[in-house]
Design an enzyme around this catalytic site. Structure first.
Site, short mmCIF file in Angstrom:
data_model
loop_
_atom_site.label_atom_id
_atom_site.label_comp_id
_atom_site.label_asym_id
_atom_site.label_seq_id
_atom_site.Cartn_x
_atom_site.Cartn_y
_atom_site.Cartn_z
N ARG A 151 6.36 11.42 -7.12
CA ARG A 151 6.39 10.83 -5.78
C ARG A 151 6.08 9.34 -5.85
O ARG A 151 6.95 8.50 -5.71
CB ARG A 151 5.40 11.57 -4.86
CG ARG A 151 5.60 11.32 -3.36
CD ARG A 151 4.95 10.05 -2.85
NE ARG A 151 3.52 9.99 -3.07
CZ ARG A 151 2.78 8.91 -2.84
NH1 ARG A 151 3.34 7.78 -2.41
NH2 ARG A 151 1.48 8.91 -3.07
N ASP A 152 4.85 9.00 -6.12
CA ASP A 152 4.46 7.60 -6.19
C ASP A 152 5.17 6.88 -7.34
O ASP A 152 5.51 5.70 -7.23
CB ASP A 152 2.94 7.52 -6.36
CG ASP A 152 2.39 6.12 -6.16
OD1 ASP A 152 3.07 5.30 -5.54
OD2 ASP A 152 1.27 5.86 -6.63
N HIS A 205 -7.67 6.60 -7.76
CA HIS A 205 -6.25 6.28 -8.01
C HIS A 205 -6.18 4.81 -8.41
O HIS A 205 -6.20 3.92 -7.55
CB HIS A 205 -5.46 6.54 -6.71
CG HIS A 205 -3.99 6.35 -6.84
ND1 HIS A 205 -3.10 7.37 -6.59
CD2 HIS A 205 -3.24 5.27 -7.17
CE1 HIS A 205 -1.86 6.92 -6.75
NE2 HIS A 205 -1.92 5.64 -7.10
N HIS A 229 -4.51 1.45 -10.43
CA HIS A 229 -3.35 0.79 -11.01
C HIS A 229 -3.84 -0.12 -12.13
O HIS A 229 -5.00 -0.54 -12.15
CB HIS A 229 -2.61 -0.02 -9.95
CG HIS A 229 -1.81 0.83 -9.01
ND1 HIS A 229 -0.58 0.46 -8.52
CD2 HIS A 229 -2.06 2.05 -8.47
CE1 HIS A 229 -0.10 1.41 -7.73
NE2 HIS A 229 -0.99 2.37 -7.67
N CYS A 284 3.75 0.02 -5.62
CA CYS A 284 3.73 0.21 -4.17
C CYS A 284 4.78 -0.69 -3.55
O CYS A 284 4.73 -1.91 -3.74
CB CYS A 284 2.35 -0.11 -3.59
SG CYS A 284 2.31 0.01 -1.80
N ASN A 293 1.06 2.64 -12.02
CA ASN A 293 -0.12 3.49 -11.97
C ASN A 293 -0.70 3.68 -13.37
O ASN A 293 -0.04 3.44 -14.39
CB ASN A 293 0.28 4.87 -11.44
CG ASN A 293 0.64 4.87 -9.98
OD1 ASN A 293 -0.20 4.61 -9.13
ND2 ASN A 293 1.90 5.16 -9.68
#
Length: 314
Positions: free
Chosen positions: A27-28, A220, A222, A253, A262
């Protein structure tokens, strides 16, 4: 892809025995890709991630295709993977319409996406921070009424490209609001990758003081400044046992131009294995999956561990 007994396992005191990896690559990781990834490739990616031992794999987002074209196939994709044994498949839902779509397909875990700053709420959600929270409240309530697990993402927890450093109390306000709505879990996002270990410890301590228990917190990170693993270790030392990561280091993002990839799941697993922390993940199969996905995307994986392990087998 063997690792020849490496890394050497040397446990450290005060760390959890097991960490649950919340895999966000499908997804991300893919949402920012410029070229459309075929639905069948996404489904195979998720199946391979599950085959590597990942038990929480964020599958897609039920957002309007106008905003994230890459995920426009959510209604087609989810049924292709929803019967994977032993895998939880959370999906992102931006509003009640998205939730209705997800529930109609049998989703059992959903996530809402909040911001710790006004600027990012405006850029990402086109609303003020308080307006966005007001939108999420009926979504969370409806999901909980249906017995669905709800995760609350909080973006820009450590720094914002428009506002600079983000005060911890500002993040805590959003986190407590999401908990009060009924969110079962919170994910603290370092959306542009500027956090340092000291900030992580400070924010986690403040959240505990504000009544948010460590066991409902995930992190989460990065890796914009190469701090993702250091920040993860600081969170583990505080007792956090849920860490978000993206296979092969995919993602960024679309609404924060300074955000890079990520934390790579392989890099995380390598560190955790060396510390003697269980994840249930087969690093060789995971690395092979990321190499395969990189081939589908037509470029090498940014994960250092993927590059190191795949190079060894050549």
């Amino acid at each position: 892809m063997s690792v020849d007994g490496l890394p050497m396992v040397v446990p450290a005191p005060g760390l959890p025995a097991r960490v649950r990896i919340h895999e966000v690559g499908a997804r991300d990781g893919l949402q920012n890709e410029k070229t459309a990834v075929p639905t069948a490739v996404k489904a195979e990616f998720i199946r391979r991630l599950a085959g590597a031992g990942l038990t929480t794999i964020e599958a897609t987002s039920f957002v309007h295709p106008k905003w994230v074209p890459q995920l426009a196939d959510a209604d087609e994709l989810f049924p292709l993977v929803s019967d994977l044994p032993g895998a939880a498949l959370p999906v992102l839902v931006p509003n009640r319409r998205g939730l209705d779509r997800a529930l109609a397909l049998g989703a059992e875990r959903v996530a809402v996406f909040a911001s710790a700053t006004e600027s990012f709420a405006k850029a990402n959600l086109n609303r003020t921070l308080d307006e966005s929270l007001a939108v999420f409240e009926p979504v969370v309530r409806q999901a909980k009424d249906q017995g669905v697990h709800v995760r609350g993402y909080v973006s820009m927890c450590f720094g914002d490209p428009w506002e600079g450093p983000v005060p911890p109390h500002q993040v805590a306000r959003v986190c407590t609001a999401l908990r009060d709505m009924g969110c079962d879990e919170l994910s603290l996002g370092d959306t542009i990758g500027v956090a340092t270990a000291g900030q992580v410890r400070e924010l986690l301590g403040l959240l505990n003081e504000r009544g948010v228990p460590t066991e409902v917190i995930g992190v989460h990170f990065h890796d914009t400044y190469g701090q993702a693993l250091a920040n993860t270790l600081a969170a583990l030392q505080h007792g956090v046992t849920t860490v978000d990561a993206s296979a092969g280091g995919l993602g960024g993002c679309p609404y924060a131009k300074s955000a890079t990839g990520n934390l790579a799941t392989e890099d995380l697993v390598w560190m955790l294995r060396g510390l003697g922390i269980e994840t249930g993940v087969d690093l060789g199969r995971l690395t092979a999956t990321s190499v395969w996905m990189a081939e589908q995307l037509g470029r090498p994986s940014p994960s250092r561990t993927v590059r190191a392990l795949s190079h060894k087998d050549q």
